[in-house]
Design an enzyme around this catalytic site. Structure first.
Site, PDB file in Angstrom:
ATOM      1  N   HIS A 110      -5.129   9.897   9.004  1.00 42.23           N
ATOM      2  CA  HIS A 110      -6.603   9.359   8.056  1.00 42.23           C
ATOM      3  C   HIS A 110      -7.414   9.326   9.270  1.00 42.23           C
ATOM      4  CE1 HIS A 110      -8.753   6.132   6.595  1.00 42.23           C
ATOM      5  NE2 HIS A 110      -9.200   6.111   7.486  1.00 42.23           N
ATOM      6  N   GLN A 142     -20.757   2.078   4.941  1.00 37.66           N
ATOM      7  CA  GLN A 142     -20.586   2.305   6.739  1.00 37.66           C
ATOM      8  C   GLN A 142     -21.020   3.295   7.305  1.00 37.66           C
ATOM      9  OE1 GLN A 142     -15.831   3.339   5.570  1.00 37.66           O
ATOM     10  NE2 GLN A 142     -15.169   3.462   7.701  1.00 37.66           N
ATOM     11  N   GLU A 149      -8.950   1.481   0.628  1.00 42.23           N
ATOM     12  CA  GLU A 149      -8.217   2.322   1.749  1.00 42.23           C
ATOM     13  C   GLU A 149      -6.491   1.391   1.284  1.00 42.23           C
ATOM     14  OE1 GLU A 149      -9.650   1.601   5.327  1.00 42.23           O
ATOM     15  OE2 GLU A 149     -10.906   3.352   4.897  1.00 42.23           O
ATOM     16  N   ASP A 154      -8.207  -2.020   0.642  1.00 45.19           N
ATOM     17  CA  ASP A 154      -9.147  -2.085   1.652  1.00 45.19           C
ATOM     18  C   ASP A 154     -10.593  -1.799   1.066  1.00 45.19           C
ATOM     19  OD1 ASP A 154     -10.810  -2.937   3.975  1.00 45.19           O
ATOM     20  OD2 ASP A 154     -10.411  -1.195   5.883  1.00 45.19           O
ATOM     21  N   GLU A 208      -3.231   0.337   2.175  1.00 42.54           N
ATOM     22  CA  GLU A 208      -2.759  -0.321   3.510  1.00 42.54           C
ATOM     23  C   GLU A 208      -1.781  -0.955   3.841  1.00 42.54           C
ATOM     24  OE1 GLU A 208      -5.687  -1.985   6.244  1.00 42.54           O
ATOM     25  OE2 GLU A 208      -7.061  -0.238   5.736  1.00 42.54           O
ATOM     26  N   ARG A 213     -17.906   3.471   1.780  1.00 42.60           N
ATOM     27  CA  ARG A 213     -18.043   4.328   2.142  1.00 42.60           C
ATOM     28  C   ARG A 213     -20.262   4.910   3.362  1.00 42.60           C
ATOM     29  NH1 ARG A 213     -13.495   4.321   4.567  1.00 42.60           N
ATOM     30  NH2 ARG A 213     -12.206   4.969   2.945  1.00 42.60           N
ATOM     31  N   LYS A 226     -17.623  -3.293   4.385  1.00 40.45           N
ATOM     32  CA  LYS A 226     -15.838  -3.003   4.294  1.00 40.45           C
ATOM     33  C   LYS A 226     -16.250  -4.565   3.742  1.00 40.45           C
ATOM     34  CE  LYS A 226     -13.736   0.201   6.205  1.00 40.45           C
ATOM     35  NZ  LYS A 226     -12.606   1.137   5.489  1.00 40.45           N
ATOM     36  N   GLU A 270     -10.473  10.620   1.265  1.00 41.40           N
ATOM     37  CA  GLU A 270      -9.895  12.047   2.047  1.00 41.40           C
ATOM     38  C   GLU A 270      -9.695  13.093   0.274  1.00 41.40           C
ATOM     39  OE1 GLU A 270      -7.063  10.390   4.791  1.00 41.40           O
ATOM     40  OE2 GLU A 270      -7.367   8.442   4.183  1.00 41.40           O
ATOM     41  N   ASP A 272      -8.454  -5.163  10.837  1.00 38.65           N
ATOM     42  CA  ASP A 272      -7.797  -3.952  10.625  1.00 38.65           C
ATOM     43  C   ASP A 272      -7.914  -2.993  11.339  1.00 38.65           C
ATOM     44  OD1 ASP A 272      -7.354  -2.653   8.307  1.00 38.65           O
ATOM     45  OD2 ASP A 272      -9.255  -2.225   7.439  1.00 38.65           O
ATOM     46  N   THR A 316     -11.635  -7.406   0.099  1.00 45.11           N
ATOM     47  CA  THR A 316     -10.137  -6.641   0.509  1.00 45.11           C
ATOM     48  C   THR A 316      -8.731  -7.817  -0.284  1.00 45.11           C
ATOM     49  OG1 THR A 316     -11.117  -7.239   2.795  1.00 45.11           O
ATOM     50  CG2 THR A 316      -8.296  -6.967   2.700  1.00 45.11           C
TER      51      THR A 316
HETATM   52 CA    CA Z   1      -9.227  -0.009   6.724  1.00 42.49          CA
END
Ligand code: CA
Length: 407
Positions: free
Chosen positions: A130, A237, A196, A230, A198, A234, A250, A355, A123, A254
Site C-alpha cells: 500500500h 488529502q 481503506e 478508514d 484495515e 483523496r 480522514k 489503488e 492509524d 472511521t
Molecule cells: Ca488509513
C-alpha cells in the site's frame, strides 16, 4: 455434537461457534439499556443477566452491565480468561441451556452499538504494498517509499470522536480540493471519496506515562481486534497532507465493527511476518511469528471487488504498540489503532479504490460498469475471516457503511 460446539441453535460449525465468542454492546426493544453481550451463532447472550443468576455479586456481571466494553477490558488478561472459560462452559454444556436460553436474543431483534468508548485513535501505514502504491501515485518523481518507512511503523493521530459503528451512513465530506493541473483550490464535495480496508486493535489495559510497552507485552495490553474502514477523501488529502500528514481528508469518519474479537480467538491465526529488511532497532524486535493470517473481502454494493491478505503486512501489531509508547507516551483502555490499508501484491488484493483504479486512471469493472471512486448511494462492506482454534474458521466483525450526498 463434539465438545467444542454450542447447544445454541445454528451455532455448531458456523463462523460464530465457541471458538469465536466476540463481544459487543447491545440493547433490546424491551430494555433500552446498553449492555455487553457475546455473539454465539446468530444470537447475542445478555452476559450480566446470566452471570447474576449464578452470583448476584459477580464482578464480571457489574462490568457487563455498563454501556461499553471498557470496564471489562480494563480488568486485564486474567479476568478475560476467566470470562471466556465461563462463557464457553455455559454455551457448551446443555445443563445450562434451560436457564440461559431466555437471555439469548436473536441478532435481528437487538440494536448493536459502538462497542468501545474510544480513547485515542492512531492509524498506521503498515503495508509495504500500500505504501509503495500510494508513494508512486502521490510522488511519481521520487522513490515510492520515504527513507524512514522500513525503520519504523509510520502513523498519525486521528480523530477518535468520529469513530462510528458499522451501519452508520457516511456523508460525503466537503473540503479544499486542488488537482495538480489547477492553479488554486476550490471548496466543495470530495470528488475522490475512498475506503481503506484495515484491521483495528483495541487497548484493554493502559500503560504508565514514561514507561515503554515492549513488543513482548502486546498481549498484556491488547484486548482484541475490530474491522475498520478508514474512509478517505483523496483530493482533500493530497492537497493538505504536506508537511504534517493527514487531517480533514480522514477525520470525517472511521467505521469499526460492532463485534470485538478477543485475542484468545486468534490463537490459531498467528503466522510468520513476510520478512523485515533491514532488521528493526532493538525496541521493535519481534518473533517471526508475529503476523496474522486474516483474510479480508472488500464488497462494493454486495459484489466482492478485492481480497486483501492481512498476512502480507510488513509491521506487526506488537511493533505498532511498542512504537506508540517508545517515547514514554502512555496508552489507555479504549485506545484504538488501525493497521493501515491492507494491500497484497496482486492487483485484486488492493485495499483501497485509489489503488484498485490506480488513482482513477485505470477504472475497474463491476458487473460491466466502470468504477473508480465512491458514488453517492454506494455501500461498502468489509468482511474478515481467520483460522479458528477448533480447526475451522471464524469471522471477525464486519463493517459496512453507505455514502450519502454532501450537505
Ligand atoms: Ca488509513
Amino acid at each position: 455434537m463434539t465438545l467444542s460446539t454450542s447447544w445454541v441453535d445454528g451455532a455448531a460449525g458456523s463462523l460464530f461457534d465457541l471458538d469465536n465468542l466476540p463481544y459487543g454492546v447491545f440493547s433490546t426493544r424491551d430494555d433500552g439499556a446498553r449492555r455487553v453481550g457475546v455473539r454465539i451463532g446468530d444470537h447475542v447472550l445478555d452476559l450480566a443477566t446470566v452471570a447474576e443468576v449464578g452470583d448476584p455479586a459477580s464482578a464480571l456481571a457489574a462490568v457487563w452491565r455498563t454501556p461499553s466494553l471498557n470496564a471489562f477490558m480494563a480488568m486485564g488478561p486474567e479476568q478475560w480468561t476467566v470470562a471466556r472459560d465461563w462463557i464457553t462452559e455455559v454455551l457448551r454444556d446443555e445443563l445450562h441451556a434451560e436457564r440461559t436460553s431466555p437471555h439469548l436474543h436473536r441478532l435481528d431483534a437487538v440494536e448493536l452499538h459502538l462497542p468501545i468508548e474510544i480513547g485515542d485513535y492512531v492509524d498506521f501505514y503498515a503495508s509495504l504494498q500500500h505504501a509503495s502504491n500510494v508513494g508512486r501515485m502521490f510522488r511519481p518523481d521520487q522513490e515510492p517509499l520515504l527513507p524512514n518507512w522500513k525503520h519504523l511503523p509510520v502513523g498519525y493521530h486521528g480523530r477518535s470522536g468520529t469513530v462510528v459503528p458499522s451501519g452508520t451512513d457516511i456523508v460525503r465530506p466537503c473540503g479544499q480540493r486542488k488537482a495538480p493541473t489547477e492553479d488554486s483550490p476550490t471548496f466543495g464535495p470530495s470528488r475522490r471519496l475512498d475506503i481503506e480496508a484495515e484491521l483495528g486493535f483495541v487497548v484493554g489495559v493502559g500503560s504508565t506515562l514514561g514507561q515503554r510497552v515492549g513488543t513482548d507485552a502486546f498481549a498484556d495490553h491488547t484486548f482484541g481486534v475490530v474491522g475498520l474502514n478508514d474512509w478517505s477523501a483523496r483530493d482533500i488529502q493530497a492537497w493538505e497532507y504536506v508537511p504534517l500528514g493527514p487531517f480533514l481528508g480522514k477525520s470525517f469518519a472511521t467505521s469499526i465493527s460492532h463485534w470485538v474479537t478477543p485475542l484468545a480467538a486468534l490463537d490459531a491465526a498467528w503466522t510468520d511476518l513476510p520478512g523485515q529488511d533491514p532488521e528493526p532497532l532493538d525496541y521493535l524486535r519481534v518473533e517471526r511469528r508475529s503476523g496474522l493470517d486474516i483474510e479480508v473481502e472488500v464488497l462494493l454494493n454486495d459484489i466482492v471487488v478485492s481480497r486483501p491478505p492481512y498476512s502480507s503486512m510488513y509491521w506487526s501489531p506488537a511493533q505498532m504498540l511498542a512504537h506508540t509508547t517508545a517515547n514514554g507516551a502512555s496508552v489507555r483502555t479504549g485506545d484504538l489503532w488501525g493497521s493501515g490499508t491492507i494491500s497484497g501484491g496482486e492487483p485484486e488484493q488492493r485495499g483501497s479504490f485509489l489503488e484498485l483504479s490506480w488513482g482513477g486512471a485505470e477504472p475497474f469493472t463491476v458487473f460491466g460498469v466502470e468504477r473508480s471512486f465512491l458514488e453517492d448511494g454506494d455501500t461498502v462492506t468489509l468482511r474478515y475471516t481467520a483460522p479458528g482454534t477448533s480447526g475451522g474458521r471464524i469471522a471477525l466483525g464486519e463493517v459496512t457503511g453507505r455514502v450519502l450526498p454532501a450537505t
